[in-house]
Design a protein around this motif. Sequence first.
Motif, PDB file in Angstrom:
ATOM      1  N   THR A  15     -35.311  26.899   5.193  1.00 33.45           N
ATOM      2  CA  THR A  15     -34.946  28.268   4.831  1.00 33.45           C
ATOM      3  C   THR A  15     -33.507  28.538   5.257  1.00 33.45           C
ATOM      4  OG1 THR A  15     -37.220  29.017   5.136  1.00 33.45           O
ATOM      5  CG2 THR A  15     -35.514  30.711   5.172  1.00 33.45           C
ATOM      6  N   PRO A  16     -32.662  29.028   4.346  1.00 35.19           N
ATOM      7  CA  PRO A  16     -31.287  29.348   4.743  1.00 35.19           C
ATOM      8  C   PRO A  16     -31.255  30.476   5.765  1.00 35.19           C
ATOM      9  CG  PRO A  16     -31.541  29.344   2.334  1.00 35.19           C
ATOM     10  CD  PRO A  16     -32.907  29.263   2.924  1.00 35.19           C
ATOM     11  N   LEU A  17     -30.265  30.422   6.673  1.00 41.73           N
ATOM     12  CA  LEU A  17     -30.057  31.469   7.665  1.00 41.73           C
ATOM     13  C   LEU A  17     -28.672  32.069   7.458  1.00 41.73           C
ATOM     14  CD1 LEU A  17     -31.271  29.888  11.059  1.00 41.73           C
ATOM     15  CD2 LEU A  17     -32.595  31.181   9.381  1.00 41.73           C
ATOM     16  N   LEU A  18     -28.622  33.392   7.445  1.00 38.12           N
ATOM     17  CA  LEU A  18     -27.360  34.132   7.396  1.00 38.12           C
ATOM     18  C   LEU A  18     -27.322  34.990   8.651  1.00 38.12           C
ATOM     19  CD1 LEU A  18     -24.802  35.171   6.013  1.00 38.12           C
ATOM     20  CD2 LEU A  18     -26.242  36.713   4.682  1.00 38.12           C
ATOM     21  N   VAL A  47     -32.741  20.682   7.363  1.00 36.06           N
ATOM     22  CA  VAL A  47     -32.567  22.108   7.644  1.00 36.06           C
ATOM     23  C   VAL A  47     -31.734  22.748   6.538  1.00 36.06           C
ATOM     24  CG1 VAL A  47     -32.821  21.863  10.152  1.00 36.06           C
ATOM     25  CG2 VAL A  47     -30.543  21.748   9.135  1.00 36.06           C
ATOM     26  N   GLY A  48     -32.009  24.014   6.312  1.00 38.26           N
ATOM     27  CA  GLY A  48     -31.311  24.758   5.265  1.00 38.26           C
ATOM     28  C   GLY A  48     -29.909  25.182   5.687  1.00 38.26           C
ATOM     29  N   ARG A  49     -29.195  25.762   4.732  1.00 38.63           N
ATOM     30  CA  ARG A  49     -27.865  26.307   5.024  1.00 38.63           C
ATOM     31  C   ARG A  49     -27.971  27.253   6.207  1.00 38.63           C
ATOM     32  NH1 ARG A  49     -23.764  25.311   1.933  1.00 38.63           N
ATOM     33  NH2 ARG A  49     -22.523  27.005   2.794  1.00 38.63           N
ATOM     34  N   THR A  50     -27.032  27.136   7.110  1.00 35.56           N
ATOM     35  CA  THR A  50     -27.011  27.968   8.304  1.00 35.56           C
ATOM     36  C   THR A  50     -25.589  28.483   8.462  1.00 35.56           C
ATOM     37  OG1 THR A  50     -28.734  26.567   9.269  1.00 35.56           O
ATOM     38  CG2 THR A  50     -27.543  28.035  10.765  1.00 35.56           C
ATOM     39  N   THR A  79     -23.625  25.230   8.861  1.00 32.12           N
ATOM     40  CA  THR A  79     -22.997  24.881   7.591  1.00 32.12           C
ATOM     41  C   THR A  79     -21.619  25.508   7.461  1.00 32.12           C
ATOM     42  OG1 THR A  79     -25.230  24.913   6.659  1.00 32.12           O
ATOM     43  CG2 THR A  79     -23.414  24.757   5.102  1.00 32.12           C
ATOM     44  N   GLU A  80     -21.528  26.791   7.808  1.00 29.84           N
ATOM     45  CA  GLU A  80     -20.244  27.488   7.712  1.00 29.84           C
ATOM     46  C   GLU A  80     -20.102  28.485   8.850  1.00 29.84           C
ATOM     47  OE1 GLU A  80     -18.573  28.999   4.038  1.00 29.84           O
ATOM     48  OE2 GLU A  80     -20.093  27.901   2.912  1.00 29.84           O
ATOM     49  N   GLU A 108     -26.134  35.020  -3.378  1.00 25.15           N
ATOM     50  CA  GLU A 108     -26.747  33.712  -3.660  1.00 25.15           C
ATOM     51  C   GLU A 108     -27.697  33.307  -2.513  1.00 25.15           C
ATOM     52  OE1 GLU A 108     -24.787  29.434  -3.535  1.00 25.15           O
ATOM     53  OE2 GLU A 108     -23.988  30.627  -5.202  1.00 25.15           O
ATOM     54  N   LEU A 109     -27.258  33.516  -1.283  1.00 25.27           N
ATOM     55  CA  LEU A 109     -28.107  33.197  -0.131  1.00 25.27           C
ATOM     56  C   LEU A 109     -29.363  34.071  -0.116  1.00 25.27           C
ATOM     57  CD1 LEU A 109     -25.416  32.719   2.655  1.00 25.27           C
ATOM     58  CD2 LEU A 109     -26.971  30.970   1.775  1.00 25.27           C
ATOM     59  N   LEU A 110     -29.195  35.375  -0.348  1.00 25.67           N
ATOM     60  CA  LEU A 110     -30.351  36.280  -0.385  1.00 25.67           C
ATOM     61  C   LEU A 110     -31.351  35.839  -1.445  1.00 25.67           C
ATOM     62  CD1 LEU A 110     -28.638  39.768  -0.012  1.00 25.67           C
ATOM     63  CD2 LEU A 110     -30.056  38.600   1.691  1.00 25.67           C
ATOM     64  N   GLU A 111     -30.841  35.528  -2.609  1.00 23.10           N
ATOM     65  CA  GLU A 111     -31.710  35.133  -3.717  1.00 23.10           C
ATOM     66  C   GLU A 111     -32.362  33.767  -3.486  1.00 23.10           C
ATOM     67  OE1 GLU A 111     -32.450  36.913  -7.121  1.00 23.10           O
ATOM     68  OE2 GLU A 111     -32.497  38.023  -5.227  1.00 23.10           O
ATOM     69  N   SER A 112     -31.758  32.948  -2.636  1.00 23.01           N
ATOM     70  CA  SER A 112     -32.357  31.636  -2.348  1.00 23.01           C
ATOM     71  C   SER A 112     -33.356  31.714  -1.190  1.00 23.01           C
ATOM     72  CB  SER A 112     -31.265  30.609  -2.058  1.00 23.01           C
ATOM     73  OG  SER A 112     -30.649  30.890  -0.818  1.00 23.01           O
ATOM     74  N   GLY A 113     -33.637  32.934  -0.711  1.00 27.08           N
ATOM     75  CA  GLY A 113     -34.660  33.104   0.321  1.00 27.08           C
ATOM     76  C   GLY A 113     -34.144  33.165   1.742  1.00 27.08           C
ATOM     77  N   ALA A 114     -32.838  33.338   1.921  1.00 25.99           N
ATOM     78  CA  ALA A 114     -32.262  33.358   3.271  1.00 25.99           C
ATOM     79  C   ALA A 114     -32.881  34.442   4.143  1.00 25.99           C
ATOM     80  CB  ALA A 114     -30.754  33.575   3.193  1.00 25.99           C
ATOM     81  N   HIS A 115     -32.978  34.122   5.416  1.00 24.38           N
ATOM     82  CA  HIS A 115     -33.323  35.113   6.436  1.00 24.38           C
ATOM     83  C   HIS A 115     -32.001  35.610   7.009  1.00 24.38           C
ATOM     84  CE1 HIS A 115     -37.789  34.394   7.369  1.00 24.38           C
ATOM     85  NE2 HIS A 115     -37.523  33.887   6.171  1.00 24.38           N
TER      86      HIS A 115
END
Length: 172
Positions: A15-18, A47-50, A79-80, A108-115
Amino acid sequence: RMGSSGFVAPPDPTTPLLMVCNGTGIAPMRALLQERHYQKQYESLPVGRTELFFGIRRRESDFLYKQEIEDYLEQGTLTELHLACSREQLQKVYVQQILKKQEDHVWELLESGAHVYVCGANAMASDVNKVVTDIVVSKLGSEHSAQVYIEKLEISKRYIREGWTPTKGEID
């Protein structure tokens, strides 16, 4: 007695994390990064984008856990890293401004399921919430649709915010 925190890593490590914070709000983000690092390095899990949006005054004096965060970036756990250093130039730059500049990416992150995790001074948390709301309004086309979207994120524990009133010495 300490209250419970909503800063819990999602069960799926992909799951991506923002993460958005300022100052000492980095503490729960650091814990999330440590969890991701453990999953990646020691459990060999993908692990997802972080991504971390971190607001500080000055890079040289206020970048808490600088080496650790840079190591996570180098190792691919983070990731960034988006740094907003409010006192390093004439015109102040805050984390919510950096977030706004990344509008399409945030969507894009929100739509990909980011927390999404936000932690720091109340003013920053409030400003970040406004930016997130504005991003969703611009993508969905209406305040009502954005409100429903954000409520769904909150209900599903995908949008967690914790803020506090800074003491006199912490005021930006």
